[in-house]
Design a protein around this motif. Sequence first.
Motif, PDB file in Angstrom:
ATOM      1  N   GLU A   1       0.778  -1.082   0.141  1.00  0.00           N
ATOM      2  CA  GLU A   1       0.107  -0.115   0.016  1.00  0.00           C
ATOM      3  C   GLU A   1       0.973   1.289  -0.013  1.00  0.00           C
ATOM      4  O   GLU A   1       0.465   2.085  -0.531  1.00  0.00           O
ATOM      5  CB  GLU A   1      -0.967   0.002   1.204  1.00  0.00           C
ATOM      6  CG  GLU A   1      -1.998  -1.140   1.008  1.00  0.00           C
ATOM      7  CD  GLU A   1      -2.953  -1.112   2.290  1.00  0.00           C
ATOM      8  OE1 GLU A   1      -3.784  -0.203   2.362  1.00  0.00           O
ATOM      9  OE2 GLU A   1      -2.817  -1.886   3.328  1.00  0.00           O
ATOM     10  N   GLN A   2       1.834   1.113   0.769  1.00  0.00           N
ATOM     11  CA  GLN A   2       3.034   2.442   0.647  1.00  0.00           C
ATOM     12  C   GLN A   2       3.699   2.563  -0.858  1.00  0.00           C
ATOM     13  O   GLN A   2       4.347   3.381  -0.712  1.00  0.00           O
ATOM     14  CB  GLN A   2       3.874   2.242   1.852  1.00  0.00           C
ATOM     15  CG  GLN A   2       3.124   2.433   3.264  1.00  0.00           C
ATOM     16  CD  GLN A   2       4.124   2.405   4.484  1.00  0.00           C
ATOM     17  OE1 GLN A   2       5.400   2.815   4.120  1.00  0.00           O
ATOM     18  NE2 GLN A   2       3.691   2.134   5.766  1.00  0.00           N
ATOM     19  N   ASN A   3       3.623   1.438  -1.563  1.00  0.00           N
ATOM     20  CA  ASN A   3       4.303   1.585  -2.464  1.00  0.00           C
ATOM     21  C   ASN A   3       3.313   1.559  -3.948  1.00  0.00           C
ATOM     22  O   ASN A   3       3.911   0.578  -4.812  1.00  0.00           O
ATOM     23  CB  ASN A   3       5.468   0.308  -2.559  1.00  0.00           C
ATOM     24  CG  ASN A   3       6.510   0.748  -1.871  1.00  0.00           C
ATOM     25  OD1 ASN A   3       7.552   1.581  -1.945  1.00  0.00           O
ATOM     26  ND2 ASN A   3       6.683   0.218  -0.762  1.00  0.00           N
TER      27      ASN A   3
ATOM     28  N   VAL B   1      -5.166  -2.447  -4.325  1.00  0.00           N
ATOM     29  CA  VAL B   1      -3.591  -3.062  -3.965  1.00  0.00           C
ATOM     30  C   VAL B   1      -3.726  -3.717  -2.755  1.00  0.00           C
ATOM     31  O   VAL B   1      -2.632  -4.374  -2.525  1.00  0.00           O
ATOM     32  CB  VAL B   1      -2.843  -1.608  -3.932  1.00  0.00           C
ATOM     33  CG1 VAL B   1      -3.274  -1.026  -2.675  1.00  0.00           C
ATOM     34  CG2 VAL B   1      -1.431  -1.935  -4.175  1.00  0.00           C
ATOM     35  N   THR B   2      -4.697  -3.578  -1.943  1.00  0.00           N
ATOM     36  CA  THR B   2      -4.831  -4.787  -0.855  1.00  0.00           C
ATOM     37  C   THR B   2      -4.898  -5.956  -0.950  1.00  0.00           C
ATOM     38  O   THR B   2      -4.711  -6.867  -0.107  1.00  0.00           O
ATOM     39  CB  THR B   2      -5.883  -4.307   0.194  1.00  0.00           C
ATOM     40  OG1 THR B   2      -7.078  -4.034  -0.498  1.00  0.00           O
ATOM     41  CG2 THR B   2      -5.520  -2.760   0.931  1.00  0.00           C
TER      42      THR B   2
ATOM     43  N   THR C   1      11.622   0.426 -10.051  1.00  0.00           N
ATOM     44  CA  THR C   1      11.120  -0.698  -9.127  1.00  0.00           C
ATOM     45  C   THR C   1      12.399  -1.134  -8.516  1.00  0.00           C
ATOM     46  O   THR C   1      12.619  -1.646  -7.204  1.00  0.00           O
ATOM     47  CB  THR C   1      10.367  -1.563  -9.986  1.00  0.00           C
ATOM     48  OG1 THR C   1       9.291  -1.048 -10.466  1.00  0.00           O
ATOM     49  CG2 THR C   1      10.146  -2.931  -8.970  1.00  0.00           C
ATOM     50  N   ASP C   2      13.717  -1.495  -9.391  1.00  0.00           N
ATOM     51  CA  ASP C   2      14.699  -2.041  -8.673  1.00  0.00           C
ATOM     52  C   ASP C   2      15.343  -1.222  -7.767  1.00  0.00           C
ATOM     53  O   ASP C   2      15.851  -1.720  -6.810  1.00  0.00           O
ATOM     54  CB  ASP C   2      15.703  -2.200  -9.990  1.00  0.00           C
ATOM     55  CG  ASP C   2      16.989  -2.943  -9.610  1.00  0.00           C
ATOM     56  OD1 ASP C   2      16.872  -3.783  -8.682  1.00  0.00           O
ATOM     57  OD2 ASP C   2      18.002  -2.709 -10.236  1.00  0.00           O
ATOM     58  N   LYS C   3      15.428   0.186  -7.825  1.00  0.00           N
ATOM     59  CA  LYS C   3      15.941   0.947  -6.849  1.00  0.00           C
ATOM     60  C   LYS C   3      15.060   1.112  -5.605  1.00  0.00           C
ATOM     61  O   LYS C   3      15.594   1.011  -4.442  1.00  0.00           O
ATOM     62  CB  LYS C   3      15.985   2.456  -7.370  1.00  0.00           C
ATOM     63  CG  LYS C   3      16.645   3.201  -6.450  1.00  0.00           C
ATOM     64  CD  LYS C   3      16.693   4.789  -6.872  1.00  0.00           C
ATOM     65  CE  LYS C   3      17.522   5.735  -5.858  1.00  0.00           C
ATOM     66  NZ  LYS C   3      17.479   7.015  -6.434  1.00  0.00           N
ATOM     67  N   THR C   4      13.764   0.939  -5.800  1.00  0.00           N
ATOM     68  CA  THR C   4      12.966   1.071  -4.552  1.00  0.00           C
ATOM     69  C   THR C   4      12.819  -0.336  -3.791  1.00  0.00           C
ATOM     70  O   THR C   4      12.814  -0.305  -2.428  1.00  0.00           O
ATOM     71  CB  THR C   4      11.417   1.441  -4.958  1.00  0.00           C
ATOM     72  OG1 THR C   4      11.722   2.662  -5.700  1.00  0.00           O
ATOM     73  CG2 THR C   4      10.657   1.399  -3.730  1.00  0.00           C
ATOM     74  N   PHE C   5      12.643  -1.269  -4.376  1.00  0.00           N
ATOM     75  CA  PHE C   5      12.571  -2.528  -3.704  1.00  0.00           C
ATOM     76  C   PHE C   5      13.990  -3.348  -3.498  1.00  0.00           C
ATOM     77  O   PHE C   5      13.934  -4.323  -2.388  1.00  0.00           O
ATOM     78  CB  PHE C   5      11.563  -3.453  -4.621  1.00  0.00           C
ATOM     79  CG  PHE C   5      10.134  -3.145  -4.760  1.00  0.00           C
ATOM     80  CD1 PHE C   5       9.700  -2.360  -3.852  1.00  0.00           C
ATOM     81  CD2 PHE C   5       9.270  -3.790  -5.748  1.00  0.00           C
ATOM     82  CE1 PHE C   5       8.360  -1.920  -3.636  1.00  0.00           C
ATOM     83  CE2 PHE C   5       8.003  -3.260  -5.918  1.00  0.00           C
ATOM     84  CZ  PHE C   5       7.496  -2.575  -4.878  1.00  0.00           C
TER      85      PHE C   5
END
Length: 368
Positions: free
Chosen positions: A198-200, A215-216, A253-257
């Motif tokens: 949810e935060q992403n 998204v939940t 996505t790669d950087k965030t996750f």
Amino acid sequence: MITRKNMGRASPLLMVLFTFGFAFGTYNLVTMVIRNRSVRNWVSDDSNGGVFFDPVVEMPENVKKLKNSKTPYHVALTATDAPYSKWQCRIMYYWYKKKKDLPGSEMGGFTRILHSGNPDELMDEIPTMVVDPLPAGLDRGYIVLNRPWAFVQWLEKAKIDEEYILMAEPDHIFVRPLPNLSHGGMPAGYPFFYIKPEQNEKIIRKFYPEENGPVTNVDPIGNSPVIIRKDLLEKIAPTWMNVSLKMKDDPETDKTFGWVLEMYAYAVASALHGVQHILRNDFMLQPPWDLEVGERFIIHYTYGCDYNLKGELTYGKIGEWRFDKRSYLRGPPPRNLSLPPPGVPESVATLVKMVNEATANIPNWETQ
């Protein structure tokens, strides 16, 4: 025209309709809230896999009924042929054998899915199937991307007698006999505090479009530990692999996750197939943050445990006493590790004692 007399006659009917409408609206509201917040978080410490009764939203029959017969699952863990992976697999397999036939266990067979492409010296010690790694360069140094590809190959090639599968990892230790925590088409997973769909949402929506639902629907889990029906995993695994690769290809996505990218990919892939998980906090504990073993089933020793001699945590700073699996990248830890000082949590002491028991009883420990 409605006269006062007519209004008096009609009021009981109106009151009934009003009361029914209010009750119906309230029920729908409560149902919606529980559907979005609570149904996916059925958690029980019942070692038989029972769940709490929800008085508002009735659970499916297959969830509500306590099991009266065993439903064994196959333990599967992916691994490399690196020394770091090997010694963890040996300890994990030792404790699997110790707990497998105890009361409460529903463990079935065991497979180490070795995604190196070549056999190694543990083939005779641990039941193993060799599968291929991803083509060179495709993982971009993120070796965990081999995990979904390994499961795809294993599910296609292996003869698996059990209807269910536990996806496990080398740094798991069975601290108690583990029952089958899933219920029919509802797999069981462990909720990680750092998996936050949810935060992403902005990023999640790149791979889970709005038309698929809220998204939940994306659970705060990774692929491990998860107990899931084999036919469901056969559907999810190829999607999990493709979503992992697409996430790795997307710079944002790669950087965030980062290092949990593949975990998010499994959660998204499951949601794309309409599969949600029963979230079990008692599935696993993670020292040093979880202080007691309690009624939990698996110790996951992914974090370093650093303490001073007063028994105080010094996380982020090498302690006077420490146990960190990363201290043993090139070979196994020695037998008879020193026990932590007084005051260190039970979870950490239990972990070290279980590692010591395994290494004391595994033949040729320091030569493999």
